[in-house]
Design an enzyme around this catalytic site. Sequence first.
Site, short mmCIF file in Angstrom:
data_model
loop_
_atom_site.label_atom_id
_atom_site.label_comp_id
_atom_site.label_asym_id
_atom_site.label_seq_id
_atom_site.Cartn_x
_atom_site.Cartn_y
_atom_site.Cartn_z
N HIS A 149 10.59 0.89 0.00
CA HIS A 149 11.56 0.33 -0.94
C HIS A 149 11.07 -0.95 -1.61
CE1 HIS A 149 12.86 -2.19 2.57
NE2 HIS A 149 13.14 -3.07 1.62
N ASP A 204 10.74 5.34 4.55
CA ASP A 204 10.63 3.95 4.08
C ASP A 204 9.27 3.34 4.39
OD1 ASP A 204 11.52 1.73 2.71
OD2 ASP A 204 12.40 0.78 4.47
N ASN A 225 11.18 -9.98 4.59
CA ASN A 225 10.44 -9.47 5.75
C ASN A 225 10.10 -7.99 5.60
OD1 ASN A 225 12.22 -11.71 7.74
ND2 ASN A 225 10.00 -11.50 7.93
N SER A 226 10.82 -7.29 4.72
CA SER A 226 10.62 -5.85 4.58
C SER A 226 9.16 -5.51 4.34
CB SER A 226 11.45 -5.31 3.42
OG SER A 226 12.82 -5.42 3.68
N VAL A 275 8.36 8.33 -8.22
CA VAL A 275 9.76 8.65 -8.53
C VAL A 275 10.65 8.26 -7.36
CG1 VAL A 275 9.22 10.52 -10.13
CG2 VAL A 275 9.48 11.04 -7.71
#
Length: 346
Positions: free
Chosen positions: A79, A109, A186-187, A238
């Site tokens: 993400h 993710d 942090n992601s 996409v």
Amino acid sequence: MRKDGRRVGTLALALLFAGPAPSLGQAETLGEAYVRVSTSVVVIRARGQEVTADGLIRFKEIGSGVLITPDGKVATAAHVVQTMEDITVEFLGEEPVPARVIASEQWADISLLQVSVVPRDATVSKLADSDPVLVGDSVLIVGAPYGLSYSVSQGIISARWAPDTVTKDFPLAEFFQTDAVINTGNSGGPMFTRAGELIGIISHNITKSGGSEGLGFVVTANTVKKQLLERRRGWYGVDLMLVSGAMAQALNVPQAGGFLVKQVVKDSIGGRLGLRAGDRIGIVEGQHIPVGGDILLSVQGVPMTSVDDRPAVLKALEALKVGDDLRVTVLRGDKVVELTTKFTGF
């Protein structure tokens, strides 16, 4: 002989009452462990665009990542980068360098970046076997919460969750739950054992306050290996959303379901195919979703009606050779349209 016997006996007693010798990781302080792993951690800055109620807007994203191979592959959260058009990576104490997405799994993710330059002083943190990690084990994370680069926090493994149990957004990810502090930025960053082993990539937290509440979720290292490294997985540029049931009927989808195209990166396989993303927000069956774009119906002749069709679609995509036709069908307005491009590799 008696004297030597006393020595042996004394040694045996000493060994009996001595505790186990600490391992390298146990002997280190948190600061020492941080110094050892921090040169593999990167800060990621990305730019993209998305459709909101105010129209198409450009935005910036800050995340983290970790170098996992000597040739410049960086693991991060999907993400953070998956639909971004401009990505730079900063190693500790270095200037930003360009990077591009080379593989991504939206439903776990996780993504892989290829950076253009690896600094001489950078270190590689190889993905460890995450299966032996236990609930209660001590961990540390390094990242850029709210853009504050190279912040470290520590905690424990609070729980372990099998795929498709935590969130419907990432059904393919096995997660560690941790109480280590995780915030925006942090992601995509790494989670290490106290011995410095890379065991996970930070995904998200669950919060009611908007900040950290000790409910952080980290994709296990074995999920990253299984989904991105052990198979021929690419990046298509996409962002897709499943529409089925009443929503599919409301959108006049001519099959049980399809995948609405939310975003498309211009210089990507999806962009070269000519896929169109939604250009405005509409309310469909009570949900605010991007509308006006394509709804993906099939890939290489394989129908895409639900997440259960993804394995067959991925198998067809992994069989593509450079020069083969990549074919998709989409619902565009009220017409079913076939789009084709030559596959040029990932």
